[in-house]
Each structure stands twice: as C-alpha cells, then as structure tokens.
Design a protein around this motif. Structure first.
Motif, PDB file in Angstrom:
ATOM      1  N   PHE A   1       0.745  -1.206  -0.134  1.00 52.24           N
ATOM      2  CA  PHE A   1       0.065  -0.111   0.141  1.00 52.24           C
ATOM      3  C   PHE A   1       0.876   1.193   0.050  1.00 52.24           C
ATOM      4  O   PHE A   1       0.512   2.281  -0.613  1.00 52.24           O
ATOM      5  CB  PHE A   1      -0.946  -0.012   1.188  1.00 52.24           C
ATOM      6  CG  PHE A   1      -2.177  -1.222   0.972  1.00 52.24           C
ATOM      7  CD1 PHE A   1      -2.851  -1.082   0.115  1.00 52.24           C
ATOM      8  CD2 PHE A   1      -2.173  -2.162   2.174  1.00 52.24           C
ATOM      9  CE1 PHE A   1      -3.832  -1.793  -0.140  1.00 52.24           C
ATOM     10  CE2 PHE A   1      -3.289  -2.916   1.913  1.00 52.24           C
ATOM     11  CZ  PHE A   1      -4.161  -3.019   0.757  1.00 52.24           C
ATOM     12  N   VAL A   2       2.054   1.257   0.576  1.00 52.60           N
ATOM     13  CA  VAL A   2       2.914   2.513   0.734  1.00 52.60           C
ATOM     14  C   VAL A   2       3.294   2.735  -0.601  1.00 52.60           C
ATOM     15  O   VAL A   2       3.523   3.829  -1.140  1.00 52.60           O
ATOM     16  CB  VAL A   2       4.323   2.117   1.717  1.00 52.60           C
ATOM     17  CG1 VAL A   2       5.289   3.040   1.330  1.00 52.60           C
ATOM     18  CG2 VAL A   2       3.534   2.305   3.016  1.00 52.60           C
ATOM     19  N   ASP A   3       3.638   1.637  -1.397  1.00 53.69           N
ATOM     20  CA  ASP A   3       4.190   1.799  -2.854  1.00 53.69           C
ATOM     21  C   ASP A   3       3.078   2.302  -3.808  1.00 53.69           C
ATOM     22  O   ASP A   3       3.131   3.139  -4.459  1.00 53.69           O
ATOM     23  CB  ASP A   3       4.413   0.372  -3.554  1.00 53.69           C
ATOM     24  CG  ASP A   3       5.758  -0.029  -2.847  1.00 53.69           C
ATOM     25  OD1 ASP A   3       6.663   0.571  -2.271  1.00 53.69           O
ATOM     26  OD2 ASP A   3       6.152  -1.323  -2.997  1.00 53.69           O
ATOM     27  N   LEU A   4       1.857   1.749  -3.644  1.00 52.65           N
ATOM     28  CA  LEU A   4       0.728   2.351  -4.234  1.00 52.65           C
ATOM     29  C   LEU A   4       0.402   3.953  -4.093  1.00 52.65           C
ATOM     30  O   LEU A   4       0.244   4.520  -4.857  1.00 52.65           O
ATOM     31  CB  LEU A   4      -0.563   1.607  -3.880  1.00 52.65           C
ATOM     32  CG  LEU A   4      -0.858   0.294  -4.637  1.00 52.65           C
ATOM     33  CD1 LEU A   4      -1.906  -0.441  -3.930  1.00 52.65           C
ATOM     34  CD2 LEU A   4      -0.850   0.114  -6.048  1.00 52.65           C
ATOM     35  N   PHE A   5       0.565   4.086  -2.716  1.00 45.74           N
ATOM     36  CA  PHE A   5       0.631   5.649  -2.256  1.00 45.74           C
ATOM     37  C   PHE A   5       1.545   6.673  -3.035  1.00 45.74           C
ATOM     38  O   PHE A   5       1.245   7.494  -3.495  1.00 45.74           O
ATOM     39  CB  PHE A   5       0.684   5.606  -0.806  1.00 45.74           C
ATOM     40  CG  PHE A   5       0.343   7.023  -0.153  1.00 45.74           C
ATOM     41  CD1 PHE A   5      -0.992   7.522  -0.126  1.00 45.74           C
ATOM     42  CD2 PHE A   5       1.427   7.811   0.188  1.00 45.74           C
ATOM     43  CE1 PHE A   5      -1.031   8.877   0.519  1.00 45.74           C
ATOM     44  CE2 PHE A   5       1.458   9.315   0.491  1.00 45.74           C
ATOM     45  CZ  PHE A   5       0.073   9.686   0.877  1.00 45.74           C
ATOM     46  N   ARG A   6       2.913   5.913  -3.021  1.00 44.26           N
ATOM     47  CA  ARG A   6       3.803   6.641  -3.611  1.00 44.26           C
ATOM     48  C   ARG A   6       3.588   7.061  -5.050  1.00 44.26           C
ATOM     49  O   ARG A   6       3.837   8.011  -5.524  1.00 44.26           O
ATOM     50  CB  ARG A   6       5.258   6.030  -3.636  1.00 44.26           C
ATOM     51  CG  ARG A   6       5.781   6.308  -2.123  1.00 44.26           C
ATOM     52  CD  ARG A   6       7.383   5.700  -2.279  1.00 44.26           C
ATOM     53  NE  ARG A   6       7.772   5.287  -0.734  1.00 44.26           N
ATOM     54  CZ  ARG A   6       8.419   6.461  -0.067  1.00 44.26           C
ATOM     55  NH1 ARG A   6       8.310   7.728  -0.467  1.00 44.26           N
ATOM     56  NH2 ARG A   6       8.860   6.095   1.063  1.00 44.26           N
TER      57      ARG A   6
END
Length: 398
Positions: A127-132
């Motif tokens: 989810f962090v990667d998607l947010f970035r």
C-alpha cells in the motif's frame, strides 16, 4: 540524493484503544521511511485524517464508543479519506458476516491476531508503494496542469503578437506605398527641372551652374537608390519564407560572374568553396550573398590584387560562443580590401550607418542591415572582423 533532497516519510495511521497493541504494531512496522501515527479511538482517527494523508489505515475492530466498522464507514464518507486503504485487525474469529460487513464499509483486507509480521509488513509495503505512485501521478498531473496553463498563456501572447505583427505589416505596406509613390514624385520633379535647365538653358549657365545641376541630379539618384534599399529592407521582414535546399557555392559563383561583367577590367581572384549547401529561403539568401560579395567587391576596388573568398570556417577558427554549439556551421565572406576599425563593429548592421565616406566608397548604408535581418530570419547569427587596410571577414550561421 543528499539529506536535503530525501523524500518525506509516508504516513500510516494505527487505530487501537489499547496502548500495548499500538506498541506491538510500532515494533512490527519499524521502518525509517514510514511515519507511524497513533489514534486511541475512532473519533481521534477521524481528526487525524482531517490534517494528514495516509498510505493505509490499520484499524482495530473492537473499540469502545465507535467500533472499527463504524469508524470505517465515516472514513469512507469523507472526500479526503474516501480511497485510503483500510486493513482491519481483529482478535475475534472472522466469520462470513464479519467479512461481509467489513468489505461493505470499505475494508481492503482482514488480519487476524496473532499477527504474522512478514505478512503484515508485506501488505503495508504494497500500500505504501501504491501511495507513492499515486503521489507521483498527482505531482505529474499538477506539473502538467501548470505547463498547460503556461502554454495557454504563451499561445494567447503569441496570438496577440501575431495580431500586432499583422497591424505593423499593414502599416509597413502603407509606408512602402508612400515611399514608393509619394516620395518619388517630388524627386522626379526635381530631376525633370534639372534636365530642362541643362537642355534648354545650358548656354545661360556657366560651368559652376552646370556642376551644381549635375550634383543635384546625382543627389536625386542617390535618394532614389536609398528609397529602393529601404523598400528592400522592409520586404525582407514582410515576405513569407519558402525554405528549401540552397547551394551557396553555385549561388556565390553566379554572383561573382555578374560582378565581373559589370567591371570587366578589374582583376579580382574569387576563391569559392565547393558543395556548401544550406536549408533556407533561396531568394533571401541570394539577397544576403549579393550584399556580402558586393561589399567585398566594392571595398577591394583600390586593391591592385584583390581577393574575395567564400567558404566554411574550420573548427579552430570558430569563436568560443559558437564552437560549443553542437553541429554549428559558420560561413564566411572574406576580402583583402579597405577593412574597418574593429571598435565600430556595432554600427555595421544598423541601417544608414557607414564606416567609410560616400566620397571613398558609394552605397546606401542599408545593405548589411538587410543581410542581418535575413540571417536572423533564418535563426542564425552574423558578426564581422576587420582591420583598417587589411580587409574584412563577415561570418554567419544558418
């Protein structure tokens, strides 16, 4: 990337009413790139969401006052947090009813205690990667919006300048008409009266009178030449360009032959480089070369062994400002004529500026200004180098 350019930490919201559970999540999700924000109740979580954006929300199901399902439902109602991923964390068994209720209020996943650290960290990392990526897309969209605004402003400015240019061109056309017709009329009258005086009253005029009339006729002729030169200068600016491949070597040879025909008694050596071609407007480039070679022909008039060259500057001859430009090609016209004082170079390409008196060398003082406008219309540069009594070199790019 240095410390000043380090990317900001990604926020994660941890919601649980029990401090020991929050402490356990901190231990499991320890990552220097993540900023873990705690909330001890659903209401506190909602307040956090009003102030910050989060890559994901880890939400305990069983909480007093407002449980996880109710908190998730409110989160989904708010525009800013509507699409933030919610991971439910629960100690109770996950029944089909719980799963259905959780997904109905917007959960993306369930994690049942005891938590497997690797599973939790991998899911949060995704989810962090998607947010970035969403951040990058948003930043690019914002930059694109700014660029579109700048482009729209430039288009408007270009349209405004085009309208002004059209107005100026109309004024130039009116001016050219006035110059061509209104200003020539009195000149024709003066020239006509001079001819009448010489033909019908020659016997009544002494030598001084006849000389004055001849000087008057010469001045009229010079004024007509200046009018023609001014019209040529205005046409250079107004005419639409018709680009194509132009063989400057062939063109220079033709101009040299024409110059020799005008003064066949002169001994002038022409050195013309072969196969020099450019992309440009043939008519305008012909006018530029005619002026440059014509100048060289004129200012070598007092040289018993005159020499005029046309070619391409070698790499070692290029000035610093040009030599660092990729694929830069500089063309030149060089002569061994009268030359000029290098301190007056800035006057060369200005209309009606002359570095030699009319008694020494004839001319209107507009030719080099015309050349400069032609070169500038081709996106090029022009400059000159000279020394009194040792000739001049005119260099230009296309």
């Amino acid at each position: 990337m240095n410390a000043e350019q380090t990317a900001p930490k990604i926020n994660l919201l941890l919601v649980d009413d029990r401090p020991e559970n929050l402490l356990a999540l901190h231990s499991l999700l320890n990552n220097p790139e993540w900023n873990l924000v705690d909330a001890a109740a659903g209401a506190e979580a909602l307040r956090r969401l009003l102030k910050q954006d989060f890559a994901a929300i880890l939400l305990d199901v069983q909480m007093p006052e407002m449980d996880g399902f109710e908190t998730a439902a409110v989160i989904r109602q708010r525009q800013r947090s509507r699409h933030t991923p919610i991971i439910f964390i629960t100690a109770i068994g996950v029944s089909e009813a719980h799963v259905f209720k959780g997904y109905s209020v917007g959960a993306v996943d369930y994690i049942v205690k005891p938590i497997v650290p690797e599973i939790l960290k991998s899911k949060v990392a995704a989810f962090v990667d998607l947010f970035r990526m969403r951040q990058q897309v948003q930043e690019q969209a914002e930059r694109l919006a700014v660029l579109n605004q700048e482009l729209a402003a430039r288009i408007q400015e270009s349209e405004r300048l085009n309208r002004e240019l059209q107005a100026v061109n109309k004024e130039l056309e009116a001016f050219s008409y006035s110059v061509s017709h209104d200003l020539r009329a009195p000149l024709r009258t003066v020239a006509g009266f001079g001819d009448i005086l010489l033909e019908d009253h020659r016997d009544r005029l002494n030598d001084a009178g006849r000389e004055l009339i001849q000087r008057m006729a010469a001045a009229v002729k010079r004024m007509n030449e200046m009018i023609d030169a001014m019209l040529d200068l205005s046409r250079v600016t107004r005419k639409e360009m018709q680009p194509g491949t132009v063989d400057l070597s062939v063109m220079a040879g033709e101009i040299a032959a024409e110059l020799r025909q005008r003064e066949p008694k002169r001994q002038v050596e022409f050195i013309i480089a072969e196969d020099v071609t450019v992309q440009g407007d043939r008519r305008l480039l012909r006018m530029a070369l005619e002026n440059l070679l014509g100048n060289a022909w004129k200012f070598t008039g007092k040289q018993p062994k005159a020499r005029i060259e046309f070619g391409v500057l070698a790499d070692g001859e290029l000035p610093a400002a040009i030599s660092h430009t990729p694929s830069a090609v500089c063309y030149f016209v060089r002569d061994n004529g009268a030359g000029f004082d290098q301190t007056h170079t800035n006057k060369l390409f200005t209309a009606f500026q002359r570095l030699h008196s009319a008694s020494e060398f004839s001319g209107t003082g507009i030719g080099l200004a015309t050349v400069a406008r032609i070169i500038h219309r081709h996106g090029g540069r022009i400059w000159a180098e000279g020394e009194v009594g040792k000739g001049a070199t005119f260099c230009f790019t296309i």
